[in-house]
Design a protein around this motif. Structure first.
Motif, PDB file in Angstrom:
ATOM      1  N   LYS A  20       0.827  -1.221   0.000  1.00 37.35           N
ATOM      2  CA  LYS A  20       0.000   0.000   0.000  1.00 37.35           C
ATOM      3  C   LYS A  20       0.858   1.267   0.000  1.00 37.35           C
ATOM      4  CE  LYS A  20      -3.802  -2.390   2.312  1.00 37.35           C
ATOM      5  NZ  LYS A  20      -4.688  -2.462   3.504  1.00 37.35           N
ATOM      6  N   ALA A  21       1.766   1.319  -0.953  1.00 38.71           N
ATOM      7  CA  ALA A  21       2.694   2.447  -1.059  1.00 38.71           C
ATOM      8  C   ALA A  21       1.946   3.732  -1.410  1.00 38.71           C
ATOM      9  CB  ALA A  21       3.751   2.146  -2.114  1.00 38.71           C
ATOM     10  N   VAL A  22       2.441   4.847  -0.888  1.00 38.57           N
ATOM     11  CA  VAL A  22       1.836   6.161  -1.134  1.00 38.57           C
ATOM     12  C   VAL A  22       2.906   7.100  -1.680  1.00 38.57           C
ATOM     13  CG1 VAL A  22       0.705   8.158  -0.093  1.00 38.57           C
ATOM     14  CG2 VAL A  22       0.146   5.847   0.712  1.00 38.57           C
ATOM     15  N   LEU A  23       2.629   7.728  -2.827  1.00 39.53           N
ATOM     16  CA  LEU A  23       3.567   8.665  -3.443  1.00 39.53           C
ATOM     17  C   LEU A  23       3.175  10.094  -3.084  1.00 39.53           C
ATOM     18  CD1 LEU A  23       5.923   9.188  -5.428  1.00 39.53           C
ATOM     19  CD2 LEU A  23       4.218   9.299  -7.261  1.00 39.53           C
ATOM     20  N   LYS A  24       4.173  10.887  -2.623  1.00 42.81           N
ATOM     21  CA  LYS A  24       3.921  12.287  -2.277  1.00 42.81           C
ATOM     22  C   LYS A  24       4.955  13.175  -2.949  1.00 42.81           C
ATOM     23  CE  LYS A  24       1.648  11.533   2.196  1.00 42.81           C
ATOM     24  NZ  LYS A  24       1.641  11.901   3.644  1.00 42.81           N
ATOM     25  N   ASN A  25       4.513  14.377  -3.323  1.00 40.30           N
ATOM     26  CA  ASN A  25       5.391  15.364  -3.943  1.00 40.30           C
ATOM     27  C   ASN A  25       5.679  16.491  -2.949  1.00 40.30           C
ATOM     28  OD1 ASN A  25       5.479  14.227  -6.666  1.00 40.30           O
ATOM     29  ND2 ASN A  25       3.326  14.798  -6.785  1.00 40.30           N
ATOM     30  N   LEU A 105       6.400  -6.061   6.801  1.00 37.07           N
ATOM     31  CA  LEU A 105       6.638  -7.199   7.696  1.00 37.07           C
ATOM     32  C   LEU A 105       5.642  -8.323   7.471  1.00 37.07           C
ATOM     33  CD1 LEU A 105       7.469  -5.569  11.151  1.00 37.07           C
ATOM     34  CD2 LEU A 105       9.047  -6.597   9.515  1.00 37.07           C
ATOM     35  N   ASN A 106       4.408  -7.971   7.200  1.00 40.03           N
ATOM     36  CA  ASN A 106       3.364  -8.977   7.023  1.00 40.03           C
ATOM     37  C   ASN A 106       3.361  -9.472   5.588  1.00 40.03           C
ATOM     38  OD1 ASN A 106       2.475  -8.675   9.717  1.00 40.03           O
ATOM     39  ND2 ASN A 106       1.259  -6.884   9.139  1.00 40.03           N
ATOM     40  N   ILE A 107       4.108 -10.541   5.359  1.00 38.01           N
ATOM     41  CA  ILE A 107       4.187 -11.117   4.010  1.00 38.01           C
ATOM     42  C   ILE A 107       2.790 -11.501   3.538  1.00 38.01           C
ATOM     43  CG2 ILE A 107       5.215 -12.927   2.605  1.00 38.01           C
ATOM     44  CD1 ILE A 107       7.239 -10.985   3.729  1.00 38.01           C
ATOM     45  N   HIS A 115       8.462  -9.772  -2.361  1.00 36.13           N
ATOM     46  CA  HIS A 115       8.169  -9.178  -1.052  1.00 36.13           C
ATOM     47  C   HIS A 115       9.278  -9.559  -0.057  1.00 36.13           C
ATOM     48  CE1 HIS A 115       4.701  -7.839   1.788  1.00 36.13           C
ATOM     49  NE2 HIS A 115       5.875  -7.574   2.336  1.00 36.13           N
ATOM     50  N   LYS A 116       9.670 -10.805  -0.090  1.00 32.07           N
ATOM     51  CA  LYS A 116      10.756 -11.263   0.778  1.00 32.07           C
ATOM     52  C   LYS A 116      12.061 -10.554   0.416  1.00 32.07           C
ATOM     53  CE  LYS A 116       8.913 -15.906   1.649  1.00 32.07           C
ATOM     54  NZ  LYS A 116       9.133 -17.374   1.473  1.00 32.07           N
ATOM     55  N   LYS A 117      12.264 -10.339  -0.884  1.00 31.02           N
ATOM     56  CA  LYS A 117      13.489  -9.674  -1.335  1.00 31.02           C
ATOM     57  C   LYS A 117      13.527  -8.241  -0.826  1.00 31.02           C
ATOM     58  CE  LYS A 117      17.361  -9.701  -3.415  1.00 31.02           C
ATOM     59  NZ  LYS A 117      18.456 -10.564  -2.924  1.00 31.02           N
ATOM     60  N   LEU A 118      12.389  -7.580  -0.805  1.00 28.75           N
ATOM     61  CA  LEU A 118      12.302  -6.214  -0.282  1.00 28.75           C
ATOM     62  C   LEU A 118      12.751  -6.176   1.176  1.00 28.75           C
ATOM     63  CD1 LEU A 118      11.181  -3.243  -0.884  1.00 28.75           C
ATOM     64  CD2 LEU A 118       9.138  -4.014   0.339  1.00 28.75           C
ATOM     65  N   LEU A 119      12.268  -7.120   1.967  1.00 26.00           N
ATOM     66  CA  LEU A 119      12.621  -7.184   3.380  1.00 26.00           C
ATOM     67  C   LEU A 119      14.109  -7.486   3.556  1.00 26.00           C
ATOM     68  CD1 LEU A 119      11.593  -6.998   6.263  1.00 26.00           C
ATOM     69  CD2 LEU A 119      10.959  -9.410   6.144  1.00 26.00           C
ATOM     70  N   GLU A 120      14.634  -8.364   2.731  1.00 31.46           N
ATOM     71  CA  GLU A 120      16.065  -8.696   2.785  1.00 31.46           C
ATOM     72  C   GLU A 120      16.913  -7.473   2.453  1.00 31.46           C
ATOM     73  OE1 GLU A 120      19.184 -11.336   0.138  1.00 31.46           O
ATOM     74  OE2 GLU A 120      17.161 -12.126   0.446  1.00 31.46           O
ATOM     75  N   ASN A 121      16.516  -6.736   1.426  1.00 31.46           N
ATOM     76  CA  ASN A 121      17.245  -5.525   1.042  1.00 31.46           C
ATOM     77  C   ASN A 121      17.212  -4.485   2.158  1.00 31.46           C
ATOM     78  OD1 ASN A 121      17.827  -6.608  -1.476  1.00 31.46           O
ATOM     79  ND2 ASN A 121      16.160  -5.542  -2.521  1.00 31.46           N
ATOM     80  N   LEU A 122      16.060  -4.367   2.805  1.00 39.28           N
ATOM     81  CA  LEU A 122      15.912  -3.403   3.899  1.00 39.28           C
ATOM     82  C   LEU A 122      16.879  -3.716   5.036  1.00 39.28           C
ATOM     83  CD1 LEU A 122      14.465  -1.087   5.370  1.00 39.28           C
ATOM     84  CD2 LEU A 122      12.728  -2.745   6.093  1.00 39.28           C
ATOM     85  N   ILE A 123      16.996  -4.977   5.405  1.00 40.15           N
ATOM     86  CA  ILE A 123      17.902  -5.377   6.482  1.00 40.15           C
ATOM     87  C   ILE A 123      19.348  -5.045   6.119  1.00 40.15           C
ATOM     88  CG2 ILE A 123      18.856  -7.359   7.739  1.00 40.15           C
ATOM     89  CD1 ILE A 123      16.022  -8.621   7.516  1.00 40.15           C
ATOM     90  N   LYS A 124      19.736  -5.281   4.877  1.00 38.11           N
ATOM     91  CA  LYS A 124      21.098  -4.991   4.430  1.00 38.11           C
ATOM     92  C   LYS A 124      21.380  -3.484   4.470  1.00 38.11           C
ATOM     93  CE  LYS A 124      21.763  -9.027   1.449  1.00 38.11           C
ATOM     94  NZ  LYS A 124      21.938  -9.503   0.034  1.00 38.11           N
ATOM     95  N   ILE A 125      20.394  -2.688   4.057  1.00 37.18           N
ATOM     96  CA  ILE A 125      20.569  -1.236   4.062  1.00 37.18           C
ATOM     97  C   ILE A 125      20.740  -0.719   5.486  1.00 37.18           C
ATOM     98  CG2 ILE A 125      19.395   0.960   3.622  1.00 37.18           C
ATOM     99  CD1 ILE A 125      18.158  -0.371   1.130  1.00 37.18           C
ATOM    100  N   ILE A 126      19.939  -1.238   6.412  1.00 43.41           N
ATOM    101  CA  ILE A 126      20.050  -0.816   7.807  1.00 43.41           C
ATOM    102  C   ILE A 126      21.432  -1.151   8.352  1.00 43.41           C
ATOM    103  CG2 ILE A 126      19.215  -1.266  10.152  1.00 43.41           C
ATOM    104  CD1 ILE A 126      16.410  -1.609   8.935  1.00 43.41           C
ATOM    105  N   ALA A 127      21.960  -2.323   8.003  1.00 43.80           N
ATOM    106  CA  ALA A 127      23.299  -2.720   8.447  1.00 43.80           C
ATOM    107  C   ALA A 127      24.358  -1.773   7.880  1.00 43.80           C
ATOM    108  CB  ALA A 127      23.589  -4.154   8.022  1.00 43.80           C
ATOM    109  N   GLN A 128      24.221  -1.402   6.599  1.00 46.80           N
ATOM    110  CA  GLN A 128      25.179  -0.486   5.974  1.00 46.80           C
ATOM    111  C   GLN A 128      25.132   0.890   6.633  1.00 46.80           C
ATOM    112  OE1 GLN A 128      24.050  -0.643   1.842  1.00 46.80           O
ATOM    113  NE2 GLN A 128      25.206  -2.510   1.431  1.00 46.80           N
ATOM    114  N   LYS A 129      23.926   1.346   6.973  1.00 48.15           N
ATOM    115  CA  LYS A 129      23.800   2.663   7.609  1.00 48.15           C
ATOM    116  C   LYS A 129      24.370   2.655   9.022  1.00 48.15           C
ATOM    117  CE  LYS A 129      20.123   4.744   4.905  1.00 48.15           C
ATOM    118  NZ  LYS A 129      18.885   5.556   4.921  1.00 48.15           N
TER     119      LYS A 129
END
Length: 216
Positions: A20-25, A105-107, A115-129
């Motif tokens: 349920k992504a929301v785009l804002k300008n 979080l709720n697959i 969807h799982k790949k999105l969550l995996e990418n998020l975890i990697k980004i948090i680790a890098q930050k």
């Protein structure tokens, strides 16, 4: 790293619906959110740039980082369920896609791979930050402005001694990054130049290994 790495364009559009992504300008100078706000969505920059800033005890605005196209922000506060301690502002006309964290979080019942790949990418980004934050802590462990300037410039210096290199900050942004005002930064840069520790022209710098005078 991009949160949508290894997710195709067609999968992205399905994923947007799934979470349920929301785009804002946002117009240049407009706040995306302020300090003390509750945030429930991870923000992804589709176009433009965002600056995250924080005010010190004197009310001076300190630049923490700049978020560019293809990067996310606010994930730390969202994942921790904590209020934001920073202010996010568009520094030019910007498009931000908000991804609701609970929906990530709720697959979904389809158990889709992307969807799982999105969550995996998020975890990697948090680790890098987290690694980036360690770098910031190390920078602020240097007590003098001279030490902080040299620490910052060394990160952007090429392997070749005394080669000219550029940094991605204006003087104002550099001052905010280092946690000082622009006047103090300019004064210290002039002093380091006179001591032949460095030379500079606008955003181009040169660090000298020794204090031998050289042409810029």
């Amino acid at each position: 790293m991009n949160i949508f790495d290894n997710i195709s364009e067609s999968e992205k559009h399905l994923l947007y619906k799934c979470v349920k992504a929301v785009l804002k300008n946002y117009k240049k100078g407009e706040l995306v959110f302020s300090a003390d706000e509750n945030i429930d969505s991870i923000a992804y920059v589709i176009e433009g740039n965002i600056e995250l800033t924080k005010n010190d005890y004197n009310g001076n605005e300190i630049l923490l980082t700049r978020i560019s196209k293809g990067e996310i922000f606010a994930e730390t506060f969202v994942c921790a369920g904590a209020k934001s301690i920073v202010q996010a502002k568009a520094i030019d006309n910007t498009k931000v896609l908000f991804l609701n964290f609970n929906n990530i979080l709720n697959i979904c019942p389809q158990n889709c791979i992307f969807h799982k790949k999105l969550l995996e990418n998020l975890i990697k980004i948090i680790a890098q930050k987290n690694l980036f934050l360690q770098d910031r802590l190390e920078m602020f462990s240097h007590k003098t402005l001279k030490e902080r300037i040299i620490y910052l410039l060394t990160k952007y210096k090429s392997a070749k001694d005394n080669s000219v290199f550029e940094i991605p900050y204006s003087r104002e942004q550099m001052a905010q990054y280092l946690g000082v005002n622009r006047s103090a930064l300019s004064k210290e840069l002039a002093k380091l130049k006179s001591e032949k520790i460095l030379d500079f022209h606008r955003n181009s710098f040169k660090l000298f290994v020794n204090k031998t005078s050289q042409e810029f």
